[in-house]
Design a protein around this motif. Sequence first.
Motif, short mmCIF file in Angstrom:
data_model
loop_
_atom_site.label_atom_id
_atom_site.label_comp_id
_atom_site.label_asym_id
_atom_site.label_seq_id
_atom_site.Cartn_x
_atom_site.Cartn_y
_atom_site.Cartn_z
N LEU A 130 0.78 -1.22 0.09
CA LEU A 130 -0.09 0.08 -0.14
C LEU A 130 0.94 1.04 -0.20
O LEU A 130 0.69 2.08 -0.59
N THR A 131 2.03 1.22 0.58
CA THR A 131 3.06 2.29 0.59
C THR A 131 3.48 2.66 -0.69
O THR A 131 3.62 3.76 -1.30
N TYR A 132 3.97 1.41 -1.25
CA TYR A 132 4.35 1.59 -2.51
C TYR A 132 3.41 1.87 -3.65
O TYR A 132 3.65 2.71 -4.53
N GLN A 133 2.03 1.73 -3.45
CA GLN A 133 1.23 2.25 -4.36
C GLN A 133 0.89 3.76 -4.24
O GLN A 133 1.00 4.56 -4.99
N ASN A 134 1.25 4.23 -3.03
CA ASN A 134 1.06 5.51 -2.93
C ASN A 134 1.90 6.32 -3.25
O ASN A 134 1.92 7.46 -3.86
N ALA A 135 3.23 5.81 -3.25
CA ALA A 135 4.44 6.64 -3.73
C ALA A 135 4.76 5.95 -5.29
O ALA A 135 5.88 6.32 -5.50
N ARG A 136 4.00 5.12 -5.91
CA ARG A 136 4.52 4.88 -6.97
C ARG A 136 4.71 5.80 -7.94
O ARG A 136 5.28 5.50 -9.06
N MET A 137 3.81 6.85 -8.12
CA MET A 137 3.95 7.85 -9.36
C MET A 137 5.15 8.43 -9.20
O MET A 137 6.07 8.63 -10.23
N TRP A 138 5.64 8.92 -8.00
CA TRP A 138 6.87 9.69 -8.08
C TRP A 138 8.22 8.71 -7.94
O TRP A 138 9.23 9.11 -8.40
N TRP A 139 8.00 7.48 -7.51
CA TRP A 139 9.21 6.67 -7.54
C TRP A 139 9.41 6.08 -9.21
O TRP A 139 10.41 6.19 -9.53
N TYR A 140 8.09 6.07 -9.82
CA TYR A 140 8.14 5.72 -11.13
C TYR A 140 9.08 7.09 -12.11
O TYR A 140 9.93 6.63 -12.82
N PHE A 141 8.66 8.08 -11.69
CA PHE A 141 9.12 9.39 -12.21
C PHE A 141 10.63 9.52 -11.99
O PHE A 141 11.35 10.13 -12.78
N GLY A 142 10.85 9.56 -10.62
CA GLY A 142 12.22 9.65 -10.44
C GLY A 142 13.46 8.73 -10.60
O GLY A 142 14.39 8.82 -11.16
N CYS A 143 13.02 7.38 -10.52
CA CYS A 143 14.09 6.32 -10.77
C CYS A 143 13.86 6.08 -12.26
O CYS A 143 14.97 5.76 -12.83
N TYR A 144 12.89 5.99 -12.88
CA TYR A 144 12.62 5.23 -14.18
C TYR A 144 12.79 6.33 -15.39
O TYR A 144 12.59 6.26 -16.46
N PHE A 145 12.82 7.58 -14.96
CA PHE A 145 12.62 8.76 -15.79
C PHE A 145 14.00 9.66 -15.65
O PHE A 145 14.91 10.15 -16.49
N CYS A 146 13.83 10.22 -14.48
CA CYS A 146 14.94 11.41 -13.98
C CYS A 146 16.25 10.94 -14.01
O CYS A 146 17.13 11.28 -14.24
N LEU A 147 16.44 9.68 -13.30
CA LEU A 147 17.80 9.03 -13.01
C LEU A 147 18.34 8.82 -14.59
O LEU A 147 19.58 9.24 -14.52
N PRO A 148 17.86 7.97 -15.43
CA PRO A 148 18.53 7.66 -16.77
C PRO A 148 19.12 9.11 -17.35
O PRO A 148 20.16 9.15 -18.07
N VAL A 149 18.03 9.88 -17.43
CA VAL A 149 18.10 11.03 -18.32
C VAL A 149 19.06 12.00 -17.71
O VAL A 149 20.09 12.35 -18.40
N LEU A 150 19.46 12.38 -16.33
CA LEU A 150 20.05 13.22 -15.62
C LEU A 150 21.57 12.63 -15.66
O LEU A 150 22.44 13.24 -15.87
N PHE A 151 21.57 11.14 -15.46
CA PHE A 151 22.78 10.67 -15.24
C PHE A 151 23.45 10.51 -16.82
O PHE A 151 24.62 10.88 -16.62
N THR A 152 22.67 10.10 -17.68
CA THR A 152 23.27 10.41 -19.14
C THR A 152 23.94 11.79 -19.38
O THR A 152 25.05 11.79 -19.90
N VAL A 153 23.04 12.89 -19.06
CA VAL A 153 23.57 14.17 -19.51
C VAL A 153 24.64 14.49 -18.72
O VAL A 153 25.67 15.28 -19.24
N SER A 154 24.67 14.07 -17.48
CA SER A 154 25.76 14.59 -16.69
C SER A 154 27.09 13.93 -16.97
O SER A 154 28.12 14.42 -17.14
N CYS A 155 26.84 12.74 -17.29
CA CYS A 155 28.09 11.90 -17.93
C CYS A 155 28.76 12.52 -19.27
O CYS A 155 29.84 12.51 -19.53
N GLN A 156 27.92 12.85 -20.04
CA GLN A 156 28.22 13.45 -21.36
C GLN A 156 28.73 14.94 -21.11
O GLN A 156 29.76 14.99 -22.11
N LEU A 157 28.34 15.44 -20.13
CA LEU A 157 29.04 16.93 -20.20
C LEU A 157 30.30 16.78 -19.54
O LEU A 157 31.30 17.48 -19.89
N VAL A 158 30.52 15.91 -18.48
CA VAL A 158 31.84 15.73 -17.82
C VAL A 158 32.67 15.19 -18.76
O VAL A 158 33.84 15.72 -18.86
N THR A 159 32.17 14.17 -19.71
CA THR A 159 33.04 13.69 -20.70
C THR A 159 33.61 14.94 -21.69
O THR A 159 34.69 14.64 -22.07
#
Length: 306
Positions: A130-159
């Motif tokens: 039930l806790t996962y269901q309530n936090a699913r939207m922001w967990w979905y957005f943070g882990c599966y969208f923001c994390l790969p996009v921001l991580f890839t952009v940061s690595c490319q900028l540093v590189t």
Amino acid sequence: WDFLILFFCLPVVIFNEITKKRLLGDMSCRIVPFMEVSSLGVTTFSLCALGIDRFHAATSPQASTRPIEQCQSIIAKLAVIWVGSMTLSVPEILLWQLARDTSHVSGMATEYCTMKPSSNLPESIYSLVLTYQNARMWWYFGCYFCLPVLFTVSCQLVTRRIRGTDKKSECRGAKHGQSEGHLNCTIIALTVIYGLCTTPENVCNIVVAYMSPDVSKQTLDLLNLINQFFLFFKCSVTPVLLLCLCRPLGQAFMDCCCCCCEGCGPDTTSSESSADSKLKTEMSSSIFFDKPRETPPPLLALGTPC
């Protein structure tokens, strides 16, 4: 994993939309979301791993001194990515269940999947789901969208920053720099496709979370169907894009397809061109690691010590 999504999840969704019956019943209501979220996790952590690999390639002093990565190390990384993605997706199995309803228009019984934890679960597990269901939207957005996009952009900028400061260095040849840029473009293209295909679902989740009383069930079903087909589109495009942009991988795939044909035998007239193609493939960088150029073995001295 993309193949598993297209082979299993796509027929189940199409069958449900045509017949209003759920193929495999309650099992498909649990397995399909589990596989879809696991697919997002595999892509997310793979992009992060590739970004780290490109960063290490940019910061290594010389391409020739970077050792070849062992097969056990690559298998260990893939195991962490796959097992971690499936572990984070386990709550999806406990969250969904099959529901039945009667259509007011046709009067037929329809089956659909609903996001509702089963009351038969133990109390501790039920509270966690039930806790996962309530936090699913922001967990979905943070882990599966923001994390790969921001991580890839940061690595490319540093590189790019590191490469800009070391642009005139003589440690890197022209061919190595060209292959590095080609691999960076491949990772950026994979990230762009992933971001474009997951953006509609995240936007819909956020909008529906704050406007759910005003949205009808038909609209929610339509949005869910659109989001699923965006995921299927991503799973279809990603392997093709990877084979087209990564030349060594595409060449190896074509060689495997050619070897599976019975009429593909060695041709004496094309031996020179095949040898040249093999040499170019060996000199190209891999998508997972940079293969250094092998030095020829030292010649053995002949004769007596005198």
